[in-house]
Design a protein around this motif. Structure first.
Motif, mmCIF file in Angstrom:
data_model
loop_
_atom_site.group_PDB
_atom_site.id
_atom_site.type_symbol
_atom_site.label_atom_id
_atom_site.label_comp_id
_atom_site.label_asym_id
_atom_site.label_seq_id
_atom_site.Cartn_x
_atom_site.Cartn_y
_atom_site.Cartn_z
ATOM 1 N N ILE A 27 0.831 -1.209 0.000
ATOM 2 C CA ILE A 27 0.000 0.000 0.000
ATOM 3 C C ILE A 27 0.863 1.255 0.000
ATOM 4 O O ILE A 27 0.547 2.242 -0.678
ATOM 5 C CB ILE A 27 -0.959 -0.006 1.218
ATOM 6 C CG1 ILE A 27 -1.984 -1.128 1.049
ATOM 7 C CG2 ILE A 27 -1.663 1.340 1.361
ATOM 8 C CD1 ILE A 27 -2.829 -1.384 2.274
ATOM 9 N N TYR A 30 2.197 1.553 -3.406
ATOM 10 C CA TYR A 30 1.069 1.883 -4.284
ATOM 11 C C TYR A 30 0.817 3.400 -4.252
ATOM 12 O O TYR A 30 0.711 4.048 -5.295
ATOM 13 C CB TYR A 30 -0.178 1.135 -3.825
ATOM 14 C CG TYR A 30 -1.463 1.559 -4.505
ATOM 15 C CD1 TYR A 30 -1.855 1.004 -5.718
ATOM 16 C CD2 TYR A 30 -2.304 2.514 -3.908
ATOM 17 C CE1 TYR A 30 -3.040 1.393 -6.339
ATOM 18 C CE2 TYR A 30 -3.485 2.901 -4.526
ATOM 19 C CZ TYR A 30 -3.852 2.338 -5.734
ATOM 20 O OH TYR A 30 -5.027 2.735 -6.329
ATOM 21 N N LYS A 109 -1.289 -0.198 -9.978
ATOM 22 C CA LYS A 109 -2.468 -1.062 -9.935
ATOM 23 C C LYS A 109 -2.096 -2.541 -9.764
ATOM 24 O O LYS A 109 -2.823 -3.302 -9.114
ATOM 25 C CB LYS A 109 -3.272 -0.866 -11.216
ATOM 26 C CG LYS A 109 -4.581 -1.622 -11.255
ATOM 27 C CD LYS A 109 -5.288 -1.387 -12.577
ATOM 28 C CE LYS A 109 -6.530 -2.252 -12.700
ATOM 29 N NZ LYS A 109 -7.191 -2.077 -14.014
ATOM 30 N N THR A 112 -2.203 -4.259 -6.357
ATOM 31 C CA THR A 112 -3.477 -4.580 -5.713
ATOM 32 C C THR A 112 -3.620 -6.083 -5.447
ATOM 33 O O THR A 112 -4.103 -6.490 -4.382
ATOM 34 C CB THR A 112 -4.663 -4.115 -6.591
ATOM 35 O OG1 THR A 112 -4.469 -2.741 -6.951
ATOM 36 C CG2 THR A 112 -5.977 -4.245 -5.833
ATOM 37 N N LYS A 121 -7.827 -4.316 0.397
ATOM 38 C CA LYS A 121 -7.874 -4.478 -1.064
ATOM 39 C C LYS A 121 -9.095 -3.772 -1.655
ATOM 40 O O LYS A 121 -9.002 -3.126 -2.701
ATOM 41 C CB LYS A 121 -7.909 -5.964 -1.439
ATOM 42 C CG LYS A 121 -7.944 -6.199 -2.951
ATOM 43 C CD LYS A 121 -7.945 -7.679 -3.300
ATOM 44 C CE LYS A 121 -6.574 -8.276 -3.117
ATOM 45 N NZ LYS A 121 -6.504 -9.659 -3.663
ATOM 46 N N ILE A 124 -8.424 -0.070 -1.895
ATOM 47 C CA ILE A 124 -7.505 0.247 -2.991
ATOM 48 C C ILE A 124 -8.200 0.090 -4.344
ATOM 49 O O ILE A 124 -7.976 0.881 -5.269
ATOM 50 C CB ILE A 124 -6.249 -0.662 -2.932
ATOM 51 C CG1 ILE A 124 -5.440 -0.354 -1.671
ATOM 52 C CG2 ILE A 124 -5.392 -0.483 -4.175
ATOM 53 C CD1 ILE A 124 -4.937 1.071 -1.566
ATOM 54 N N GLU A 125 -9.077 -0.887 -4.454
ATOM 55 C CA GLU A 125 -9.806 -1.094 -5.707
ATOM 56 C C GLU A 125 -10.732 0.078 -6.025
ATOM 57 O O GLU A 125 -10.954 0.411 -7.193
ATOM 58 C CB GLU A 125 -10.599 -2.405 -5.639
ATOM 59 C CG GLU A 125 -9.702 -3.639 -5.776
ATOM 60 C CD GLU A 125 -10.463 -4.944 -5.595
ATOM 61 O OE1 GLU A 125 -11.586 -4.906 -5.038
ATOM 62 O OE2 GLU A 125 -9.917 -5.999 -5.992
ATOM 63 N N ASN A 128 -8.516 2.581 -7.522
ATOM 64 C CA ASN A 128 -8.219 2.175 -8.900
ATOM 65 C C ASN A 128 -9.352 2.567 -9.842
ATOM 66 O O ASN A 128 -9.116 3.082 -10.937
ATOM 67 C CB ASN A 128 -8.014 0.657 -8.976
ATOM 68 C CG ASN A 128 -6.707 0.209 -8.351
ATOM 69 O OD1 ASN A 128 -5.786 1.007 -8.166
ATOM 70 N ND2 ASN A 128 -6.612 -1.062 -8.018
#
Length: 210
Positions: A27, A30, A109, A112, A121, A124-125, A128
């Protein structure tokens, strides 16, 4: 038996901690890559300033066309065509900047799938999705803007080709096409702005995921 049970709990706890540690790293990386992706769009700011300047120059040129002096009308139309070409060239820089941004986002991405915790998750999605929607909206805006430039060029190229003796009905038709194309641009800009705001919110939310 008790010893084995205790050992099992120790192993299970270790796995959970390991997953947490992996998630935190992924993360963090990311979010770092996400910022790098957005930073690649900075070139668009200068492009916007240049486009505004060129658009103002075009408007000043258009005001000079009154139909009384045919040679002047043709000469001014040629200058506007050159202005359109400059704007297309300049806008291409913005498109390239967003392409580079999206490419960097694609790298982020991929992380993920390495996040093990479902709740993390899921968060984060959402980010995205917001990023993807924003890129799609910019693509739609870019196509609409490029189309409007093509419509402008079509009008003034027609004036040049007819040596200033263009049919008024044709001019009205092409002028209406330009007007409609810019209405579409304005709509696409509003859509883009909405996705950009949502992107900002989701990026902030992603930074809060630990």
């Amino acid at each position: 038996m008790k010893f084995n049970k205790t050992l099992g709990l120790v192993v299970a706890s270790s796995l959970v901690l390991g997953a947490c540690s992996t998630d935190t790293h992924e993360i963090k990386e990311y979010n770092k890559q996400l910022k790098e992706a957005v930073n690649k769009e900075n070139a668009a700011v200068k492009v916007g300033e240049k486009l505004n300047k060129l658009t103002n120059e075009k408007n000043d040129l258009a005001k000079k066309i009154n139909g009384k002096d045919t040679n002047k009308v043709v000469d001014t139309s040629k200058k506007i065509i050159d202005n359109v070409d400059q704007r297309k060239k300049e806008f291409k820089k913005e498109e390239n900047a967003f392409d580079a941004s999206e490419k960097k986002f694609d790298e982020a991405k991929k992380r993920t799938s390495k996040i093990r915790n479902d709740k993390r998750k899921s968060g984060i999605e959402k980010t995205n999705k917001a990023m993807e929607d924003n890129y799609k909206a910019h693509d739609a805006y870019a196509k609409a803007y490029t189309n409007s430039l093509d419509k402008e060029k079509d009008l003034f190229q027609y004036i040049v080709d007819t040596k200033g003796k263009a049919e008024q009905s044709k001019i009205d038709e092409k002028t209406k096409a330009i007007d409609n194309s810019y209405k579409d641009v304005n709509k696409k800009i509003k859509d883009y702005s909405k996705t950009r705001n949502e992107r900002g919110k989701q990026m902030e939310a992603a930074e809060q995921i630990k």
